[in-house]
Design an enzyme around this catalytic site. Sequence first.
Site, PDB file in Angstrom:
ATOM      1  N   GLU A 223      40.950  34.336  50.394  1.00 59.07           N
ATOM      2  CA  GLU A 223      40.972  35.284  49.336  1.00 59.07           C
ATOM      3  C   GLU A 223      40.221  35.519  48.469  1.00 59.07           C
ATOM      4  OE1 GLU A 223      44.467  35.736  49.425  1.00 59.07           O
ATOM      5  OE2 GLU A 223      45.345  34.184  50.449  1.00 59.07           O
ATOM      6  N   CYS A 257      41.732  39.392  40.416  1.00 59.97           N
ATOM      7  CA  CYS A 257      41.613  39.730  41.848  1.00 59.97           C
ATOM      8  C   CYS A 257      42.451  41.340  41.849  1.00 59.97           C
ATOM      9  CB  CYS A 257      41.330  38.607  42.404  1.00 59.97           C
ATOM     10  SG  CYS A 257      43.476  38.440  42.764  1.00 59.97           S
TER      11      CYS A 257
END
Length: 486
Positions: A223, A257
Amino acid sequence: MSAPHLTPVETQMPDLEGLLMAQKKACAADPMPDRATRIRRLDKLHNAILDNRARIVAACNKDFSNRAGAETELAEIMPVLDGIAYYRKRLRKLMKPQRRHAPLTVMPARVEVRYQPVGVVGIVVPWNFPFFLGLSPLVGALAAGNRVMIKTSEFAPASGALMKEIMAGIYAENEVTVVTGGVEVATEFTKLPFDHLVFTGSTQVGKIVMKAASDNLTPVTLELGGKSPAIIHDNFPLDEAASRIGFGKGFNAGQICVSPDYVLCPRDKVNAFATEFSDAMKKAYPSLRENPDYTAIITERQKTRLEGYLEDAAEKGAEIITINPKGESFDGTRKMPLTVVLGADDSMLLMQEEIFGPILPVVPYDTMEDAIAYVNERPRPLALYYFDWDKGRADDVLARTHSGGACVNDTVTHVGVDDIPFGGIGPSGMGHYHGEEGFRTFSKAKGVVRKGKFNATALVAPPWGNFMYKQLMMLQKFRFRRRKIK
Ligand code: NAD
């Protein structure tokens, strides 16, 4: 950089191999925990989060020097509780073997896929959502029947210490365990022969982690980060775009993110958008320095990095618009005002690196084709945001661009939706968790053929050329005779 305050215990290398071996042994003793056991594990986490809610908010606040309590509630606590509820409700269905088709050569037989826990899952956590990014994969891994080792971030030491304490209070060490520490611990952790490793962090470290995992052929879910664009269509109202993009950029001061990294805006509307964005942000955050709603930057080093981007952009000719409603000074704090950058180009650091902070470059485009080309010429992002009421045009943009996930007329909220997979593509990551995809990620899909007393295979076994084999061949020829694909 403000060094994390490590206690003597944290400076010691934990016995990582010992912890892993204990978990593997426990897996071997109970390789397929039943639904009740999995739910019991999830329930313990649910209750512990409720019991420690205020402490979680306080720990995040301490790590960031100021983290908006609402952001911790919305992004660290609620989505984990939702994730637990999601799996609790669907576990029976997810665990059920799936009946599949048996081909002629295998019939009669029962063919199915069984979803088996992979074993021990390692989870490496970054600092920006120090609970959610550890607990959310944990929930998926526990639902799938695994045991878990978590490595927290050295840059969120208060959150890491609390997570460790909470987990030790509800789970046996061979069920779920948390290790804290710096890069040395992280490096050794990622070398362990886990059955699956989830790494959330930067693309750069993701490459190191994948290399380490490859020595053990450990499957990885990476991720990672990247530059997530927000494209505004010419017809979309700028005030709406500004407030919706502003939500994603202001939340956690852009340290997400999936924060909108930059905006692609019709060329003649760039200045108007900058004004709308400034107005929206002044309304959301009427002051900054003492405003608890506006989160600070995690470390001095990160703040210096972000300020460096602005200096570099200004030196190279960009216009810097600082949104500082009260004209406050931020000296002696880790707060940093939201800033719009106009005239940014590829020579500037902030257009080369993921920003990961409260800076928003606005890049002009002339046609939608140009905007799509701009995105497609760059590394595939973790998220893409498109603003347009026209569904057909939005579908077209979604079909012609690649990104880990997307929102139409919104930013960041897709991460909180349990029923869709979350994960990047290419440099923004690989693999998924959340929802059914998360359960499958943490399970081995084992294909099983079960034969009964009648064994048809024996009839077509050697010596070849036997009657049944010839019949089978004829049948095959008959089945496919009209089926040649042209
Ligand atoms: P980072 O890559 O510096 O660190 C992440 C974790 O990796 C930490 O626990 C750290 O201890 C560990 N680590 C550091 N060096 C290591 C090494 N050499 N080997 C093994 N492990 C190592 O990332 P960060 O600064 O904590 O987080 C910011 C980055 O994370 C941004 O790029 C952001 O986009 C990304 N991120 C991605 C997601 C997502 O879900 N895709 C979510 C949050 C953050």
